[in-house]
Design a protein around this motif. Structure first.
Motif, short mmCIF file in Angstrom:
data_model
loop_
_atom_site.label_atom_id
_atom_site.label_comp_id
_atom_site.label_asym_id
_atom_site.label_seq_id
_atom_site.Cartn_x
_atom_site.Cartn_y
_atom_site.Cartn_z
N PHE A 105 21.19 24.72 40.74
CA PHE A 105 22.03 23.64 40.23
C PHE A 105 22.60 24.05 38.86
N GLY A 106 22.99 25.32 38.77
CA GLY A 106 23.47 25.76 37.47
C GLY A 106 24.65 26.70 37.49
N CYS A 107 25.05 27.15 38.68
CA CYS A 107 26.10 28.17 38.73
C CYS A 107 27.42 27.62 38.17
N PRO A 108 28.03 28.33 37.19
CA PRO A 108 29.25 27.82 36.58
C PRO A 108 30.54 28.32 37.24
N ALA A 109 30.44 29.16 38.28
CA ALA A 109 31.63 29.80 38.84
C ALA A 109 32.61 28.75 39.40
N PRO A 110 33.89 28.83 39.00
CA PRO A 110 34.86 27.82 39.43
C PRO A 110 34.96 27.67 40.94
N THR A 111 34.94 28.78 41.69
CA THR A 111 35.07 28.65 43.15
C THR A 111 33.86 27.91 43.72
N VAL A 112 32.69 28.22 43.20
CA VAL A 112 31.47 27.55 43.67
C VAL A 112 31.53 26.06 43.32
N ASN A 113 31.91 25.76 42.07
CA ASN A 113 31.96 24.36 41.63
C ASN A 113 33.04 23.57 42.39
N LYS A 114 34.15 24.25 42.72
CA LYS A 114 35.22 23.58 43.48
C LYS A 114 34.71 23.11 44.84
N HIS A 115 33.77 23.88 45.39
CA HIS A 115 33.20 23.50 46.69
C HIS A 115 31.90 22.70 46.52
N GLN A 116 31.78 22.03 45.40
CA GLN A 116 30.66 21.10 45.17
C GLN A 116 29.30 21.79 45.11
N GLY A 117 29.28 23.04 44.68
CA GLY A 117 28.00 23.73 44.55
C GLY A 117 27.72 24.07 43.09
N GLY A 118 26.46 24.33 42.77
CA GLY A 118 26.09 24.79 41.43
C GLY A 118 26.15 23.69 40.40
N ALA A 119 26.65 24.02 39.20
CA ALA A 119 26.54 23.13 38.04
C ALA A 119 27.29 21.81 38.20
N VAL A 120 28.32 21.78 39.04
CA VAL A 120 29.10 20.55 39.17
C VAL A 120 28.22 19.40 39.68
N LEU A 121 27.17 19.74 40.39
CA LEU A 121 26.26 18.70 40.91
C LEU A 121 25.51 17.99 39.79
N LEU A 122 25.47 18.61 38.61
CA LEU A 122 24.76 17.99 37.49
C LEU A 122 25.44 16.71 37.01
N LYS A 123 26.63 16.44 37.53
CA LYS A 123 27.29 15.16 37.23
C LYS A 123 26.72 14.04 38.08
#
Ligand SMILES: Cc1cc2nc3c(=O)[nH]c(=O)nc-3n(C[C@H](O)[C@H](O)[C@H](O)COP(=O)(O)O)c2cc1C
Length: 327
Positions: A105-123
């Protein structure tokens, strides 16, 4: 993660690092020693369930009792957001040998976050809770489930909620990289937050971020109060960092390696491990240049060696350069 007998109450973990701490680097660093456990690079989970070949490609340790050749346990890290797909993939990883699943729950990569993975879930702490709970419920009870998070996406407002969500979901340890997503890797990591989170949740917290030296280790221990420490870039820059820490904890002289015979032998070993891993192509040359590029922060001599091999891509030429290197 700390199933091996640890002579001190401290647990040292080698961080997952995509493209940097791959199976070859995990092999080398755990041979040098000091680690209780390591975590694989993340495996992306989208709409499919990975098969055996994919699991073994991502985490070859699965074919060897889930351990690096030195015998250090390796967790399989999953990155995704669909609770059901995460659970199904976790169970498949277990079918092929995994004993420990870690959730990213920490990856900052834009492509990963765009697909709802990694750090974006911290919202969304509720979503994080749902993912952890779904994976925990699907896994057999003896399989370890842990998670890794940053302090937040844009700010730290939800740090405690996210940590609590992970603990309530059933993770047994939480690693915290003490920065938000937008802070990227800008120093300093905020170690005080590690203490706040540790005091807020009822599971152990592994402290992570900016431990590059033995002194950093002592400082993060003191500031965070954590006894689980995860080493990332510092482990690659100073391959014996965990060994130094372990010796320090055992009240022995830390004996940091100097850039001489021992470090050169690690570098030669690394090249041979790279060749075994991928005999064709420029993998060994590329990985060695990447490594020396990081090691120069700890050893100025690594820059000199980097200059010597900079234009070389042929493995035999690199082997000759390394065989003749004297520092
Ligand atoms: C190149 C690179 C790749 C990374 N890949 C991952 C990853 O796959 N999974 C993960 O949870 N963290 C990943 N991270 C974050 C690290 O695990 C760690 O949290 C971060 O580097 C901070 O620790 P450090 O200051 O000790 O390096 C990566 C970091 C770097 C530099």
């Amino acid at each position: 993660m700390s199933e091996t007998v640890c002579p001190t109450p401290v647990s040292l973990l080698l961080a997952p690092m995509q493209g940097l701490c791959d199976p070859v680097m995990r092999d080398l660093l755990t041979r040098i020693g000091g680690y209780d456990g390591c975590v694989s690079e993340f495996v992306r989970i989208t709409h499919t369930v990975h098969g055996r070949a994919a699991w073994l490609r991502h985490v070859p340790e699965l074919a060897h009792a889930n351990r690096t050749p030195a015998g250090t346990p390796c967790a399989v890290q999953l990155l995704g957001s669909d609770p059901d797909m995460m659970a199904q993939n976790a169970c498949e990883a277990v079918r092929f040998g995994a004993e420990h699943i870690d959730l990213n729950f920490g990856c900052p990569a834009p492509t990963v976050n765009k697909h709802q993975g990694g750090a974006v879930l911290l919202k969304e702490p509720e979503r994080i809770h749902g993912i952890v709970r779904s994976v925990r419920q699907a896994l057999p009870a003896h399989i370890v489930l842990t998670a890794k998070m940053r302090l937040g996406y844009e700010n730290t407002d939800l740090a405690l909620d996210n940590a609590a969500a992970i603990a309530a979901g059933g993770a047994s340890l939480l690693t915290v990289h003490a920065r938000t997503k937008v802070q990227g890797y800008t120093p300093p990591a905020d170690w005080l937050w590690l203490r706040r989170i540790r005091e807020h949740v009822n599971i152990p917290v592994a402290a992570n971020g900016d431990v590059f030296t033995l002194d950093d280790y002592r400082a993060i221990r003191e500031t965070s109060g954590c006894t689980h420490i995860m080493l990332g870039r510092g482990a690659v820059m100073r391959p014996d960092l965990a060994r130094q820490i372990r010796r320090f904890e055992q009240k022995q002289a830390a004996d940091a390696a100097v850039f001489g015979d021992e470090v050169l032998q690690w570098i030669r070993d690394f090249v041979e491990l790279c060749v075994q891993h991928e005999p064709q192509g420029k993998y060994a040359a590329a990985r060695l240049k990447q490594w020396l590029g990081m090691m120069k922060h700890a050893y100025p001599e690594a820059q000199t060696l980097f200059e010597r091999i900079r234009k070389q891509s042929d493995t035999d030429a690199i082997r000759r350069t390394l065989a003749n290197a004297v520092f």
